[in-house]
Design a protein around this motif. Structure first.
Motif, PDB file in Angstrom:
ATOM      1  N   THR A  76       0.848  -1.189   0.000  1.00  0.00           N
ATOM      2  CA  THR A  76       0.000   0.000   0.000  1.00  0.00           C
ATOM      3  C   THR A  76       0.883   1.238   0.000  1.00  0.00           C
ATOM      4  O   THR A  76       2.089   1.164   0.243  1.00  0.00           O
ATOM      5  CB  THR A  76      -0.906   0.007   1.243  1.00  0.00           C
ATOM      6  OG1 THR A  76      -0.070   0.061   2.417  1.00  0.00           O
ATOM      7  CG2 THR A  76      -1.767  -1.252   1.304  1.00  0.00           C
ATOM      8  N   ALA A  77       0.269   2.384  -0.258  1.00  0.00           N
ATOM      9  CA  ALA A  77       1.035   3.640  -0.269  1.00  0.00           C
ATOM     10  C   ALA A  77       1.728   3.892   1.068  1.00  0.00           C
ATOM     11  O   ALA A  77       2.909   4.273   1.087  1.00  0.00           O
ATOM     12  CB  ALA A  77       0.123   4.804  -0.639  1.00  0.00           C
ATOM     13  N   PRO A  78       1.059   3.684   2.224  1.00  0.00           N
ATOM     14  CA  PRO A  78       1.768   3.865   3.502  1.00  0.00           C
ATOM     15  C   PRO A  78       2.947   2.911   3.676  1.00  0.00           C
ATOM     16  O   PRO A  78       3.967   3.282   4.257  1.00  0.00           O
ATOM     17  CB  PRO A  78       0.679   3.593   4.544  1.00  0.00           C
ATOM     18  CG  PRO A  78      -0.604   3.920   3.859  1.00  0.00           C
ATOM     19  CD  PRO A  78      -0.390   3.482   2.448  1.00  0.00           C
ATOM     20  N   MET A  79       2.817   1.681   3.173  1.00  0.00           N
ATOM     21  CA  MET A  79       3.922   0.727   3.274  1.00  0.00           C
ATOM     22  C   MET A  79       5.107   1.181   2.418  1.00  0.00           C
ATOM     23  O   MET A  79       6.269   1.096   2.842  1.00  0.00           O
ATOM     24  CB  MET A  79       3.453  -0.666   2.826  1.00  0.00           C
ATOM     25  CG  MET A  79       2.467  -1.322   3.773  1.00  0.00           C
ATOM     26  SD  MET A  79       1.707  -2.824   3.077  1.00  0.00           S
ATOM     27  CE  MET A  79       3.129  -3.896   2.919  1.00  0.00           C
ATOM     28  N   ILE A  80       4.820   1.673   1.226  1.00  0.00           N
ATOM     29  CA  ILE A  80       5.878   2.164   0.333  1.00  0.00           C
ATOM     30  C   ILE A  80       6.564   3.372   0.946  1.00  0.00           C
ATOM     31  O   ILE A  80       7.798   3.477   0.946  1.00  0.00           O
ATOM     32  CB  ILE A  80       5.294   2.510  -1.045  1.00  0.00           C
ATOM     33  CG1 ILE A  80       4.779   1.245  -1.740  1.00  0.00           C
ATOM     34  CG2 ILE A  80       6.329   3.216  -1.915  1.00  0.00           C
ATOM     35  CD1 ILE A  80       3.972   1.511  -3.000  1.00  0.00           C
ATOM     36  N   ALA A  81       5.758   4.279   1.497  1.00  0.00           N
ATOM     37  CA  ALA A  81       6.324   5.476   2.121  1.00  0.00           C
ATOM     38  C   ALA A  81       7.179   5.108   3.326  1.00  0.00           C
ATOM     39  O   ALA A  81       8.294   5.606   3.490  1.00  0.00           O
ATOM     40  CB  ALA A  81       5.201   6.426   2.538  1.00  0.00           C
ATOM     41  N   GLY A  82       6.673   4.211   4.186  1.00  0.00           N
ATOM     42  CA  GLY A  82       7.415   3.812   5.378  1.00  0.00           C
ATOM     43  C   GLY A  82       8.751   3.189   5.037  1.00  0.00           C
ATOM     44  O   GLY A  82       9.772   3.470   5.686  1.00  0.00           O
ATOM     45  N   ALA A 128      11.042   3.238  -5.301  1.00  0.00           N
ATOM     46  CA  ALA A 128      11.149   2.317  -6.433  1.00  0.00           C
ATOM     47  C   ALA A 128       9.791   1.967  -7.019  1.00  0.00           C
ATOM     48  O   ALA A 128       9.677   1.629  -8.184  1.00  0.00           O
ATOM     49  CB  ALA A 128      11.869   1.038  -5.987  1.00  0.00           C
ATOM     50  N   ASN A 129       8.743   2.035  -6.199  1.00  0.00           N
ATOM     51  CA  ASN A 129       7.408   1.644  -6.659  1.00  0.00           C
ATOM     52  C   ASN A 129       6.727   2.798  -7.381  1.00  0.00           C
ATOM     53  O   ASN A 129       6.952   3.963  -7.095  1.00  0.00           O
ATOM     54  CB  ASN A 129       6.540   1.204  -5.465  1.00  0.00           C
ATOM     55  CG  ASN A 129       7.123   0.006  -4.748  1.00  0.00           C
ATOM     56  OD1 ASN A 129       8.122   0.115  -4.066  1.00  0.00           O
ATOM     57  ND2 ASN A 129       6.481  -1.134  -4.890  1.00  0.00           N
ATOM     58  N   ASN A 130       5.876   2.422  -8.319  1.00  0.00           N
ATOM     59  CA  ASN A 130       5.091   3.431  -9.030  1.00  0.00           C
ATOM     60  C   ASN A 130       3.947   3.897  -8.150  1.00  0.00           C
ATOM     61  O   ASN A 130       3.169   3.094  -7.646  1.00  0.00           O
ATOM     62  CB  ASN A 130       4.542   2.861 -10.341  1.00  0.00           C
ATOM     63  CG  ASN A 130       5.643   2.542 -11.343  1.00  0.00           C
ATOM     64  OD1 ASN A 130       6.631   3.264 -11.421  1.00  0.00           O
ATOM     65  ND2 ASN A 130       5.469   1.473 -12.094  1.00  0.00           N
ATOM     66  N   LEU A 131       3.845   5.191  -7.983  1.00  0.00           N
ATOM     67  CA  LEU A 131       2.773   5.796  -7.199  1.00  0.00           C
ATOM     68  C   LEU A 131       2.143   6.919  -8.008  1.00  0.00           C
ATOM     69  O   LEU A 131       2.797   7.494  -8.884  1.00  0.00           O
ATOM     70  CB  LEU A 131       3.339   6.378  -5.890  1.00  0.00           C
ATOM     71  CG  LEU A 131       3.768   5.402  -4.801  1.00  0.00           C
ATOM     72  CD1 LEU A 131       4.493   6.145  -3.688  1.00  0.00           C
ATOM     73  CD2 LEU A 131       2.556   4.670  -4.225  1.00  0.00           C
ATOM     74  N   PRO A 132       0.885   7.236  -7.736  1.00  0.00           N
ATOM     75  CA  PRO A 132       0.291   8.416  -8.375  1.00  0.00           C
ATOM     76  C   PRO A 132       1.146   9.649  -8.110  1.00  0.00           C
ATOM     77  O   PRO A 132       1.774   9.766  -7.048  1.00  0.00           O
ATOM     78  CB  PRO A 132      -1.079   8.523  -7.691  1.00  0.00           C
ATOM     79  CG  PRO A 132      -1.387   7.129  -7.235  1.00  0.00           C
ATOM     80  CD  PRO A 132      -0.060   6.523  -6.855  1.00  0.00           C
ATOM     81  N   ASP A 133       1.177  10.554  -9.058  1.00  0.00           N
ATOM     82  CA  ASP A 133       2.073  11.714  -8.976  1.00  0.00           C
ATOM     83  C   ASP A 133       1.897  12.507  -7.690  1.00  0.00           C
ATOM     84  O   ASP A 133       2.879  12.936  -7.077  1.00  0.00           O
ATOM     85  CB  ASP A 133       1.858  12.629 -10.192  1.00  0.00           C
ATOM     86  CG  ASP A 133       2.391  12.004 -11.472  1.00  0.00           C
ATOM     87  OD1 ASP A 133       3.200  11.063 -11.370  1.00  0.00           O
ATOM     88  OD2 ASP A 133       1.996  12.457 -12.563  1.00  0.00           O
TER      89      ASP A 133
END
Length: 310
Positions: A76-82, A128-133
């Motif tokens: 998830t986005a929080p996991m990627i950010a963390g 490294a992961n693709n996220l919305p801009d």
């Protein structure tokens, strides 16, 4: 992020550590007692500390889906950010240590080098992961804040150490100014955990196990430090009595840090061991605990559990 301020240091040394000496920990709950119950594991399943300690799913079905069904986590986005925040902080500390070993006896060159570290760590490479801009832009800005904050704090610690000890050499400088091991690898097999554990940080000066979180405080977060403490005790046979869960958060464009220092007491140890045994038994029996009545939308398996069970 990892070092207590003056008030926190006093609270740890004169409060928690003194309480640990007075209260003690039951011998049977020390990690080095892994050959006997209750620390002795029921099954050797190689669980991660996060798999035992995590309480985000009320029924632990996330663990069942991952370990029994074989479902893969969709970050998830929080996991990627963390993950990016952790990596940024680790890079800063590692590069500062490397610079101290290279320039430690040359104050001017060392300070010039340390001033450049923050500019060289690129937030884009940490994502490294693709996220919305819009999400990626927010995380990049927060990464820049973290890197700048950590760099400034470490520069101050190094300067203070050099001022106090004019004859300090490189190794002693690192040990006194940056007494923290980042991502220390641990073998948890003695207590039924993974052989490839990684503790966020361990501060050698105060013998504190540190776990870093970016999110709301939860009571089960203290189980992470407890699990690592048990593993360290099993491996090295010295007591680890204090843990710290460090919470980083961003509010109105500012980074805030709160450190939860706590005793790793009998209650936490018993809680962790019970969690380990209950979850190991669930996996061994391949028993589906069922979908929780209230699922968090932040769970990596939210869509799977709420669109039909596998």
């Amino acid at each position: 992020m990892y070092f207590p301020n003056e008030q926190e240091s006093k609270y740890v040394t004169r409060g928690l550590i003194r309480s640990a000496r007075e209260q003690g920990v039951a011998e049977e709950l020390r990690g080095w007692n892994w050959v006997s119950p209750p620390v002795e594991p029921l099954y050797d399943l190689g669980l991660g500390v996060f798999e035992v300690s995590g309480g985000y799913c009320p029924t632990s079905r996330d663990l069942y889906l991952r370990r029994v069904v074989g479902e893969e986590i969709e970050p998830t986005a929080p996991m990627i950010a963390g993950s990016a925040y952790h990596n940024a902080l680790m890079q800063v500390v590692t590069e500062f240590k490397r610079s101290c070993y290279q320039y430690g006896t040359n104050y001017i060159r060392l300070m010039h080098r340390l001033a450049d570290v923050a500019d060289e760590i690129q937030p884009d490479k940490l994502l490294a992961n693709n996220l919305p801009d819009h999400e990626a832009k927010t995380i990049r800005g927060r990464l820049e804040q973290l890197i700048t904050f950590q760099s400034n704090r470490l520069i101050a610690r190094i300067e203070e150490a050099l001022i106090k000890q004019p004859y300090l050499r490189e190794d002693a400088l690192v040990a006194s100014a940056l007494p923290v091991v980042m991502e220390q690898k641990l073998d948890g097999r003695f207590i039924g955990l993974s052989r490839h554990l990684s503790v966020d940080a361990f501060t050698s000066a105060e013998q504190i196990v540190v776990d870093l979180k970016f999110g709301k405080p939860r009571d089960f977060h203290r189980l992470y430090t407890t699990g690592y403490a048990l593993v360290i005790e099993a491996l090295y046979e010295y007591p680890v009595n204090v843990g710290a869960v460090i919470y980083g958060s961003f509010h109105r464009g500012r980074l805030t840090v709160r450190r939860d220092y706590h005793l790793i007491d009998d209650e936490l140890r018993q809680w962790f061991i019970e969690q380990r045994d209950d979850r190991s038994l669930m996996i061994h029996r391949e028993q589906d605990p069922g979908v929780a009545s209230q699922c968090s939308e932040m769970c990596a398996f939210y869509s799977l559990c709420n669109s039909g069970n596998p």
